[in-house]
Design a protein around this motif. Sequence first.
Motif, PDB file in Angstrom:
ATOM      1  N   ARG A   1       0.830  -1.216   0.000  1.00  0.00           N
ATOM      2  CA  ARG A   1       0.000   0.000   0.000  1.00  0.00           C
ATOM      3  C   ARG A   1       0.858   1.257   0.000  1.00  0.00           C
ATOM      4  NH1 ARG A   1       2.079   2.634   4.398  1.00  0.00           N
ATOM      5  NH2 ARG A   1       1.596   1.726   6.416  1.00  0.00           N
TER       6      ARG A   1
ATOM      7  N   ARG B   1       7.672   2.301   2.684  1.00  0.00           N
ATOM      8  CA  ARG B   1       7.402   3.729   2.889  1.00  0.00           C
ATOM      9  C   ARG B   1       8.721   4.452   3.141  1.00  0.00           C
ATOM     10  NH1 ARG B   1       4.524   2.778   8.822  1.00  0.00           N
ATOM     11  NH2 ARG B   1       6.402   1.994   9.839  1.00  0.00           N
TER      12      ARG B   1
ATOM     13  N   ALA C   1       0.241   5.157   1.491  1.00  0.00           N
ATOM     14  CA  ALA C   1      -0.716   5.744   2.441  1.00  0.00           C
ATOM     15  C   ALA C   1      -0.456   7.237   2.657  1.00  0.00           C
ATOM     16  CB  ALA C   1      -0.645   4.977   3.757  1.00  0.00           C
ATOM     17  N   PRO C   2      -0.727   8.055   1.654  1.00  0.00           N
ATOM     18  CA  PRO C   2      -0.433   9.492   1.814  1.00  0.00           C
ATOM     19  C   PRO C   2      -1.417  10.202   2.745  1.00  0.00           C
ATOM     20  CG  PRO C   2      -1.556   9.094  -0.266  1.00  0.00           C
ATOM     21  CD  PRO C   2      -1.312   7.737   0.348  1.00  0.00           C
ATOM     22  N   SER C   3      -0.904  11.202   3.440  1.00  0.00           N
ATOM     23  CA  SER C   3      -1.781  12.100   4.200  1.00  0.00           C
ATOM     24  C   SER C   3      -2.117  13.260   3.261  1.00  0.00           C
ATOM     25  CB  SER C   3      -1.053  12.646   5.426  1.00  0.00           C
ATOM     26  OG  SER C   3      -0.568  11.580   6.203  1.00  0.00           O
TER      27      SER C   3
ATOM     28  N   LEU D   1       9.732   7.483   8.283  1.00  0.00           N
ATOM     29  CA  LEU D   1       8.703   6.827   9.090  1.00  0.00           C
ATOM     30  C   LEU D   1       9.233   5.599   9.834  1.00  0.00           C
ATOM     31  CD1 LEU D   1       5.894   7.224   6.449  1.00  0.00           C
ATOM     32  CD2 LEU D   1       5.889   8.287   8.704  1.00  0.00           C
TER      33      LEU D   1
ATOM     34  N   VAL E   1      -3.053   3.485  11.554  1.00  0.00           N
ATOM     35  CA  VAL E   1      -2.242   2.796  10.552  1.00  0.00           C
ATOM     36  C   VAL E   1      -2.215   1.292  10.824  1.00  0.00           C
ATOM     37  CG1 VAL E   1       0.130   2.802  11.443  1.00  0.00           C
ATOM     38  CG2 VAL E   1      -0.254   3.428   9.128  1.00  0.00           C
TER      39      VAL E   1
ATOM     40  N   TYR F   1      -2.236   8.693  14.471  1.00  0.00           N
ATOM     41  CA  TYR F   1      -1.698   7.970  13.306  1.00  0.00           C
ATOM     42  C   TYR F   1      -1.329   6.528  13.645  1.00  0.00           C
ATOM     43  CZ  TYR F   1       2.348   6.387  10.582  1.00  0.00           C
ATOM     44  OH  TYR F   1       3.243   5.624   9.890  1.00  0.00           O
TER      45      TYR F   1
ATOM     46  N   GLU G   1      -4.816   8.907   4.320  1.00  0.00           N
ATOM     47  CA  GLU G   1      -4.723   8.998   5.782  1.00  0.00           C
ATOM     48  C   GLU G   1      -5.160  10.391   6.241  1.00  0.00           C
ATOM     49  OE1 GLU G   1      -1.058   7.054   7.164  1.00  0.00           O
ATOM     50  OE2 GLU G   1      -2.304   5.279   6.929  1.00  0.00           O
TER      51      GLU G   1
HETATM   52  N1  GLU Z   1       0.358   8.922   6.099  1.00  0.00           N
HETATM   53  C1  GLU Z   1       1.766   8.864   6.382  1.00  0.00           C
HETATM   54  C2  GLU Z   1       2.476  10.002   5.684  1.00  0.00           C
HETATM   55  O1  GLU Z   1       1.981  10.504   4.684  1.00  0.00           O
HETATM   56  C3  GLU Z   1       2.394   7.574   5.929  1.00  0.00           C
HETATM   57  C4  GLU Z   1       1.985   6.432   6.745  1.00  0.00           C
HETATM   58  C5  GLU Z   1       2.636   5.117   6.414  1.00  0.00           C
HETATM   59  O2  GLU Z   1       3.063   4.870   5.265  1.00  0.00           O
HETATM   60  O3  GLU Z   1       2.705   4.304   7.325  1.00  0.00           O
HETATM   61  O4  GLU Z   1       3.539  10.400   6.134  1.00  0.00           O
END
Ligand code: GLU
Length: 318
Positions: free
Chosen positions: A8, A223, A10-12, A227, A209, A205, A44
């Motif tokens: 996946r 990612r 998972a952009p904010s 992170l 997540v 978060y 996200e």
């Molecule tokens: N939503 C997070 C971000 O944009 C990423 C979360 C993830 O990949 O675990 O920084």
Amino acid sequence: MGAQYTGRFAPSPTGPLHAGSLVAALASWLDARAHQGRWLVRIEDVDTPRCVPGVDTVILQQLAACGLLPDEPPLYQSQRSTHYQTALDQLVAAHLAYPCACTRQDIERALAGRGQARPRHGELVYPGTCRNGLQGRAPRAWRLLTGNSEQNMPLALISRAPIAPDLIANNITHWTDRRLGPQQQNVEEAVGDFVLKRADGLWAYQLAVVVDDAAQGITDVVRGEDLADNTARQILLQGALGLPLPRYMHTPLVLGANGEKLSKQNGATALDTSQPLQALEQAGQVLRLPAGLPARTPADWLQQAVPLWAGRLKLAGD
Ligand code: GLU
């Protein structure tokens, strides 16, 4: 891993994708395709004050322009509150989460009293003040009980965690990153009991997540390296909730002209997707893919990049 693989991105939705976020998106897409797996996108949008309306659509368009199309419609975290609440209830019932009445000032004061008020990435290590109850104060946030080091006992959750016993030993969480190698963190010492539900009522978060990675059957989290530091916290939560552990790979960051990580926060410019091949080419170089793939379209470029990525995994015995 074959058809079992689900990855996946998972952009904010706090701003459009920039060159750094495309690297993470591309790496997770390539890794999924190299494993003949599925690739999902999750928006996200739990931290609503930081989200910019309409940016989710921009991000999806930017991804599509680069040929990165999810295999299912995107999941929006803003729709998933009931699932986060269920997870929190489960942790509370297991005595692994507790309410906290502390303000930032309270935390600063408690830490100063112990001579350790140093913030870590701007965040204070929570000193555990409310572990023993609220002392008549009103609850504000909910926190995970990360350990019990005072009695030199491993985390209470180890016994119920479906994870290898050597993963959490002496309160230290160990994990192996597919790119960075062996990692470890004593979450209780480095972060403290971290927030699951914030004082403003928003979901944190870390909880969102973990709940969503499990709900979406994510086997591999790929990612950005910024992170990586969250991973031990997420492993503790997965253990506490009895969820399967994904594998993790953290990708290199793109640095701005000032040598700092490119991020929406330090004003990185939006990715120019009018030249998608150029954008892919640049992201590919960060991932050490060969330059100058003879491609005419993004789909063509991606198709050529997949076997290169797969070949590298094979070399690494992955
Ligand atoms: N939503 C997070 C971000 O944009 C990423 C979360 C993830 O990949 O675990 O920084």
